[in-house]
Every structure is written in structure tokens, then in C-alpha cells.
Design a protein around this motif. Sequence first.
Motif, PDB file in Angstrom:
ATOM      1  N   GLY A  54       9.558   1.284 -12.893  1.00  0.00           N
ATOM      2  CA  GLY A  54       9.048   2.201 -13.893  1.00  0.00           C
ATOM      3  C   GLY A  54       9.517   3.618 -13.656  1.00  0.00           C
ATOM      4  N   ARG A  55       8.898   4.528 -14.382  1.00  0.00           N
ATOM      5  CA  ARG A  55       9.291   5.932 -14.346  1.00  0.00           C
ATOM      6  C   ARG A  55       8.032   6.782 -14.313  1.00  0.00           C
ATOM      7  NH1 ARG A  55      13.865   8.926 -15.493  1.00  0.00           N
ATOM      8  NH2 ARG A  55      13.602  10.927 -16.570  1.00  0.00           N
ATOM      9  N   LEU A  56       8.046   7.785 -13.458  1.00  0.00           N
ATOM     10  CA  LEU A  56       6.909   8.670 -13.274  1.00  0.00           C
ATOM     11  C   LEU A  56       7.147   9.958 -14.055  1.00  0.00           C
ATOM     12  CD1 LEU A  56       4.218   9.165 -11.756  1.00  0.00           C
ATOM     13  CD2 LEU A  56       5.585  10.075  -9.853  1.00  0.00           C
ATOM     14  N   TYR A  57       6.154  10.366 -14.843  1.00  0.00           N
ATOM     15  CA  TYR A  57       6.232  11.598 -15.626  1.00  0.00           C
ATOM     16  C   TYR A  57       5.220  12.611 -15.085  1.00  0.00           C
ATOM     17  CZ  TYR A  57       9.010   8.947 -18.952  1.00  0.00           C
ATOM     18  OH  TYR A  57       9.994   8.177 -19.529  1.00  0.00           O
ATOM     19  N   GLY A  58       5.676  13.850 -14.957  1.00  0.00           N
ATOM     20  CA  GLY A  58       4.786  14.905 -14.500  1.00  0.00           C
ATOM     21  C   GLY A  58       4.674  15.011 -13.001  1.00  0.00           C
ATOM     22  N   ALA A  59       5.453  14.260 -12.244  1.00  0.00           N
ATOM     23  CA  ALA A  59       5.443  14.318 -10.782  1.00  0.00           C
ATOM     24  C   ALA A  59       6.716  13.638 -10.279  1.00  0.00           C
ATOM     25  CB  ALA A  59       4.206  13.631 -10.201  1.00  0.00           C
ATOM     26  N   VAL A  60       7.016  13.820  -9.005  1.00  0.00           N
ATOM     27  CA  VAL A  60       8.155  13.144  -8.378  1.00  0.00           C
ATOM     28  C   VAL A  60       7.663  12.463  -7.115  1.00  0.00           C
ATOM     29  CG1 VAL A  60       9.892  14.715  -9.322  1.00  0.00           C
ATOM     30  CG2 VAL A  60       8.798  15.257  -7.143  1.00  0.00           C
ATOM     31  N   LEU A  61       8.393  11.449  -6.700  1.00  0.00           N
ATOM     32  CA  LEU A  61       8.013  10.703  -5.510  1.00  0.00           C
ATOM     33  C   LEU A  61       8.249  11.548  -4.266  1.00  0.00           C
ATOM     34  CD1 LEU A  61       9.533   7.214  -6.368  1.00  0.00           C
ATOM     35  CD2 LEU A  61       7.202   8.036  -6.770  1.00  0.00           C
ATOM     36  N   GLY A  62       7.319  11.437  -3.324  1.00  0.00           N
ATOM     37  CA  GLY A  62       7.424  12.159  -2.070  1.00  0.00           C
ATOM     38  C   GLY A  62       7.081  11.253  -0.906  1.00  0.00           C
ATOM     39  N   PRO A  63       7.036  11.796   0.301  1.00  0.00           N
ATOM     40  CA  PRO A  63       6.691  10.997   1.481  1.00  0.00           C
ATOM     41  C   PRO A  63       5.325  10.335   1.326  1.00  0.00           C
ATOM     42  CG  PRO A  63       7.590  13.129   2.131  1.00  0.00           C
ATOM     43  CD  PRO A  63       7.370  13.190   0.648  1.00  0.00           C
ATOM     44  N   GLY A  64       5.264   9.077   1.697  1.00  0.00           N
ATOM     45  CA  GLY A  64       3.998   8.351   1.615  1.00  0.00           C
ATOM     46  C   GLY A  64       3.686   7.783   0.250  1.00  0.00           C
ATOM     47  N   ALA A  65       4.638   7.828  -0.689  1.00  0.00           N
ATOM     48  CA  ALA A  65       4.389   7.269  -2.024  1.00  0.00           C
ATOM     49  C   ALA A  65       4.087   5.777  -1.919  1.00  0.00           C
ATOM     50  CB  ALA A  65       5.602   7.503  -2.923  1.00  0.00           C
ATOM     51  N   CYS A  66       3.143   5.317  -2.708  1.00  0.00           N
ATOM     52  CA  CYS A  66       2.744   3.914  -2.633  1.00  0.00           C
ATOM     53  C   CYS A  66       2.126   3.473  -3.948  1.00  0.00           C
ATOM     54  CB  CYS A  66       1.748   3.695  -1.491  1.00  0.00           C
ATOM     55  SG  CYS A  66       0.166   4.540  -1.733  1.00  0.00           S
ATOM     56  N   ALA A  67       2.010   2.173  -4.099  1.00  0.00           N
ATOM     57  CA  ALA A  67       1.271   1.580  -5.205  1.00  0.00           C
ATOM     58  C   ALA A  67      -0.007   0.963  -4.641  1.00  0.00           C
ATOM     59  CB  ALA A  67       2.104   0.524  -5.917  1.00  0.00           C
ATOM     60  N   GLU A  68      -1.051   0.966  -5.453  1.00  0.00           N
ATOM     61  CA  GLU A  68      -2.340   0.431  -5.029  1.00  0.00           C
ATOM     62  C   GLU A  68      -2.852  -0.573  -6.059  1.00  0.00           C
ATOM     63  OE1 GLU A  68      -4.070   4.359  -2.660  1.00  0.00           O
ATOM     64  OE2 GLU A  68      -4.938   3.748  -4.588  1.00  0.00           O
ATOM     65  N   ALA A  69      -3.410  -1.675  -5.562  1.00  0.00           N
ATOM     66  CA  ALA A  69      -4.143  -2.617  -6.398  1.00  0.00           C
ATOM     67  C   ALA A  69      -5.616  -2.487  -6.025  1.00  0.00           C
ATOM     68  CB  ALA A  69      -3.649  -4.045  -6.160  1.00  0.00           C
ATOM     69  N   ARG A  70      -6.437  -2.151  -7.015  1.00  0.00           N
ATOM     70  CA  ARG A  70      -7.871  -1.929  -6.773  1.00  0.00           C
ATOM     71  C   ARG A  70      -8.681  -2.982  -7.503  1.00  0.00           C
ATOM     72  NH1 ARG A  70      -8.802   4.553  -7.636  1.00  0.00           N
ATOM     73  NH2 ARG A  70      -7.222   5.318  -6.170  1.00  0.00           N
ATOM     74  N   LEU A  71      -9.596  -3.598  -6.776  1.00  0.00           N
ATOM     75  CA  LEU A  71     -10.435  -4.636  -7.365  1.00  0.00           C
ATOM     76  C   LEU A  71     -11.435  -4.000  -8.323  1.00  0.00           C
ATOM     77  CD1 LEU A  71     -11.253  -7.602  -7.525  1.00  0.00           C
ATOM     78  CD2 LEU A  71     -12.756  -7.210  -5.565  1.00  0.00           C
ATOM     79  N   ARG A  72     -11.322  -4.359  -9.593  1.00  0.00           N
ATOM     80  CA  ARG A  72     -12.203  -3.770 -10.595  1.00  0.00           C
ATOM     81  C   ARG A  72     -13.628  -4.283 -10.434  1.00  0.00           C
ATOM     82  NH1 ARG A  72     -10.808  -4.774 -16.775  1.00  0.00           N
ATOM     83  NH2 ARG A  72      -8.727  -4.306 -15.943  1.00  0.00           N
ATOM     84  N   GLY A  73     -14.580  -3.375 -10.572  1.00  0.00           N
ATOM     85  CA  GLY A  73     -15.989  -3.755 -10.521  1.00  0.00           C
ATOM     86  C   GLY A  73     -16.553  -3.894  -9.134  1.00  0.00           C
TER      87      GLY A  73
ATOM     88  N   ALA B 121     -14.304   0.122  -1.420  1.00  0.00           N
ATOM     89  CA  ALA B 121     -13.866  -0.859  -2.410  1.00  0.00           C
ATOM     90  C   ALA B 121     -12.523  -1.441  -1.992  1.00  0.00           C
ATOM     91  CB  ALA B 121     -13.751  -0.198  -3.780  1.00  0.00           C
ATOM     92  N   PRO B 122     -12.328  -2.753  -2.181  1.00  0.00           N
ATOM     93  CA  PRO B 122     -11.070  -3.377  -1.753  1.00  0.00           C
ATOM     94  C   PRO B 122      -9.853  -2.741  -2.423  1.00  0.00           C
ATOM     95  CG  PRO B 122     -12.730  -5.033  -2.290  1.00  0.00           C
ATOM     96  CD  PRO B 122     -13.276  -3.727  -2.737  1.00  0.00           C
ATOM     97  N   VAL B 123      -8.876  -2.369  -1.605  1.00  0.00           N
ATOM     98  CA  VAL B 123      -7.624  -1.789  -2.081  1.00  0.00           C
ATOM     99  C   VAL B 123      -6.484  -2.422  -1.289  1.00  0.00           C
ATOM    100  CG1 VAL B 123      -6.226   0.294  -2.330  1.00  0.00           C
ATOM    101  CG2 VAL B 123      -8.698   0.408  -2.715  1.00  0.00           C
ATOM    102  N   ILE B 124      -5.452  -2.867  -1.985  1.00  0.00           N
ATOM    103  CA  ILE B 124      -4.240  -3.376  -1.348  1.00  0.00           C
ATOM    104  C   ILE B 124      -3.125  -2.377  -1.632  1.00  0.00           C
ATOM    105  CG2 ILE B 124      -2.529  -5.229  -1.340  1.00  0.00           C
ATOM    106  CD1 ILE B 124      -4.795  -7.134  -2.119  1.00  0.00           C
ATOM    107  N   THR B 125      -2.482  -1.886  -0.591  1.00  0.00           N
ATOM    108  CA  THR B 125      -1.469  -0.845  -0.708  1.00  0.00           C
ATOM    109  C   THR B 125      -0.095  -1.417  -0.361  1.00  0.00           C
ATOM    110  OG1 THR B 125      -3.081   0.862  -0.127  1.00  0.00           O
ATOM    111  CG2 THR B 125      -0.755   1.435   0.073  1.00  0.00           C
ATOM    112  N   VAL B 126       0.904  -1.095  -1.190  1.00  0.00           N
ATOM    113  CA  VAL B 126       2.284  -1.509  -0.917  1.00  0.00           C
ATOM    114  C   VAL B 126       3.183  -0.293  -1.094  1.00  0.00           C
ATOM    115  CG1 VAL B 126       1.932  -3.905  -1.589  1.00  0.00           C
ATOM    116  CG2 VAL B 126       2.626  -2.245  -3.313  1.00  0.00           C
ATOM    117  N   PRO B 127       4.273  -0.205  -0.336  1.00  0.00           N
ATOM    118  CA  PRO B 127       5.149   0.961  -0.432  1.00  0.00           C
ATOM    119  C   PRO B 127       5.982   0.942  -1.709  1.00  0.00           C
ATOM    120  CG  PRO B 127       6.058  -0.639   1.092  1.00  0.00           C
ATOM    121  CD  PRO B 127       4.703  -1.147   0.705  1.00  0.00           C
ATOM    122  N   LEU B 128       6.388   2.155  -2.124  1.00  0.00           N
ATOM    123  CA  LEU B 128       7.286   2.313  -3.262  1.00  0.00           C
ATOM    124  C   LEU B 128       8.700   2.551  -2.764  1.00  0.00           C
ATOM    125  CD1 LEU B 128       5.371   4.818  -5.592  1.00  0.00           C
ATOM    126  CD2 LEU B 128       5.743   2.402  -6.028  1.00  0.00           C
ATOM    127  N   THR B 129       9.663   2.104  -3.520  1.00  0.00           N
ATOM    128  CA  THR B 129      11.042   2.512  -3.302  1.00  0.00           C
ATOM    129  C   THR B 129      11.523   3.194  -4.568  1.00  0.00           C
ATOM    130  OG1 THR B 129      11.906   0.380  -4.087  1.00  0.00           O
ATOM    131  CG2 THR B 129      11.498   0.617  -1.719  1.00  0.00           C
TER     132      THR B 129
END
Length: 335
Positions: free
Chosen positions: A202-221, A229-237
Motif C-alpha cells: 500500500g501507500r501511506l499519505y500524510g507521513a513517511v516510514l521511519g525506524p520501527g515502522a510496523c503493522a498491527e493486528a488488533r483483536l476487535r472487542g 488487548a491482544p495485538v500482533i505486530t509484524v515489521p514493514l518493508t
Amino acid sequence: MNASTQLPATGAGPAGTEAVAPVITQAPAACPETPDTTAAEHRDGEPAPAAQPLRADCIADSAGGLTFDITTPQGTRPVWSAALVLRPRGDGAAGEELRLPLGPNGSGRLRAVLPSTVALPEGRWNVYADLGDGREPQRLLPGDNDLRSLVDRRPLAGIGRLGVRIPYTTRSGSLALRSWLRGPHAEAADIVVDAGGTTVTGRLYGAVLGPGACAEARLRGAPEADGAAPVITVPLTGDGCEFTFTLPYVPLAERWEGGNERWDLWLRAAEGAEPVRIARLLDDVPEKKAIFVHPALPVGCPAGQLRIGPYYTLDNDLTIRVTDDGPDGPDRTGC
């Protein structure tokens, strides 16, 4: 939102050109009937005929503006107070409306412009025409939409706040508008699903990637007491504004506690940055849940076999669904 004064009369140019600023006001309360003759009555005191249905053609521009062209009945004379009126659908915002000047645009046509520079709050909006004739604003019917400029729309990456407006037809056949207002925004593009997980670019608008950038999956509810709250974190490239990540399915299966679970996807541009919801907004499809369909694949877990796969919510946000439903089982995601 604060009430504002009435707008002056103005002609309307192409979408994205702002002659005067539209205003968000408090919708007027219904007044009790009185014996006084109004502009909606004939001079002899007989009620005027019922308003004829009006249709609006919509033209979108690449900046996010919309132009509304309304065909009016023969003999309609626009007045200075005529306006296109947007009112929020549903509960929670009753009493607020956005009024846009409605001026002549050739014989039998009226035009209003919603410029990209106007910050329309996120949500769903019913569209009305107030012809200034004393009648209540009437719902508009959809006409022809020219939304070609929204397909594969690519705003400047440095834009601080992204506005998206897509007209659509309600179940009752009336014209409505879906609006998003986000900044920063993480736009999902290609999604690849395989047995190992879901890969998102994808593409990020209004910001740029920096050190420690990551994606998070958050369990809804899930309860969020003490931030647990359960969070699974994976790195971005990626580089600059472009990003890619893969969310594996095994951690989701290992944390499954039964039923239908939804893991919402977020992006942090850098360590400590505020998370941004990942969504797909930059096209001409107002609701993608039934249009952009991705497979849910079987994944084993200690309790048996699950099915896991991505989908878009009713708000076009990207989410992962984990369930023990069969491949043709019911979709209980709800949103």
C-alpha cells in the motif's frame, strides 16, 4: 459544529473551485402549521402541486471535489437562497447539515459544488435540494455519475488530510454520499493470500516510514484494561510512502478463543507514532465488502481447523476474519 449565517448568492464553477465557503448549520426545526400563505401556495390560497422528483448528476474530480447538476421542472426560477443540502444519515449527528449554494447552470439546470477544500465529516449523508420556494428540502434521485477521476486516484503523498467522497444510491433509491476524512491515511492496494498469511502492499499519505515502522493486528472487542488487548505486530518493508507487510496466520490461530474473531489492521509509520487504520478508499466503490472478496483458507489449531482470511468492512477498513465456519458458512462479521 457551530451554526453559521446564510450564504450569499453565487454561481458555481467546476468542482474544486471554491467561490464562497459552504457552511454547516443547525437544521431548522419543523414549524407548526399557520393560516398564513407561504411561497409554496398559489395566490388564491390553494396548495401548490406536489414537488416533482429531482435528479442530480454527479461529476467527481481528481482532487476529491464533487459537482452536482440538477435538472429542474420547466418554469423553475432559482432564488438566492437555493441550496444543495447534505444531512447526516443515522443517529448521532441529528440537527447538523451542510448547505452549498445552488445557482443556475444553463436552461433548466442548477449546479452546486462541494470543493475538495471543504472538510466534510466522515460518514453517510443524504442529499436534498432546497429551491427556496417555501417547501421543505426534497430528497434527490441519482442521475448520471461521472466518477472516472476516482478510479486509481493518487493524491500527493504529503497531503496532510485526505478527503474522499463517493455518491451512491440507497436501498430506497435516493441519492446519498459516503465521506471519509483521514490524515494520515494508509491506503491498501494489492492483497495476496496464501497458506502462510496475508501480504498487503500500500501507500501511506500524510507521513513517511521511519525506524520501527510496523503493522498491527488488533483483536476487535477485546478488553483494553491496562493496554493489554491482544495485538500482533509484524515489521514493514518499503521506502518513503510505499509499504509491504505479511501477517502470518499461525499466531492468529494460536490465540483463537472460539466463535468469530476479527483482527483490525493498523499501521505505525515509526516507533512511537500514532497508529493509522489501513483501508481502501481511493476508487469509485463506496462499499467494498461484497465487491473485493478474498479467500479464507483453512488453518489448523489445537482446537481443530479454522478458516482465516481478509475482508473489507462496511467502512472499507481492512480486517482479518478468524472463524470455525465451513467454506460456505455464514458471514457473521456484521461490519
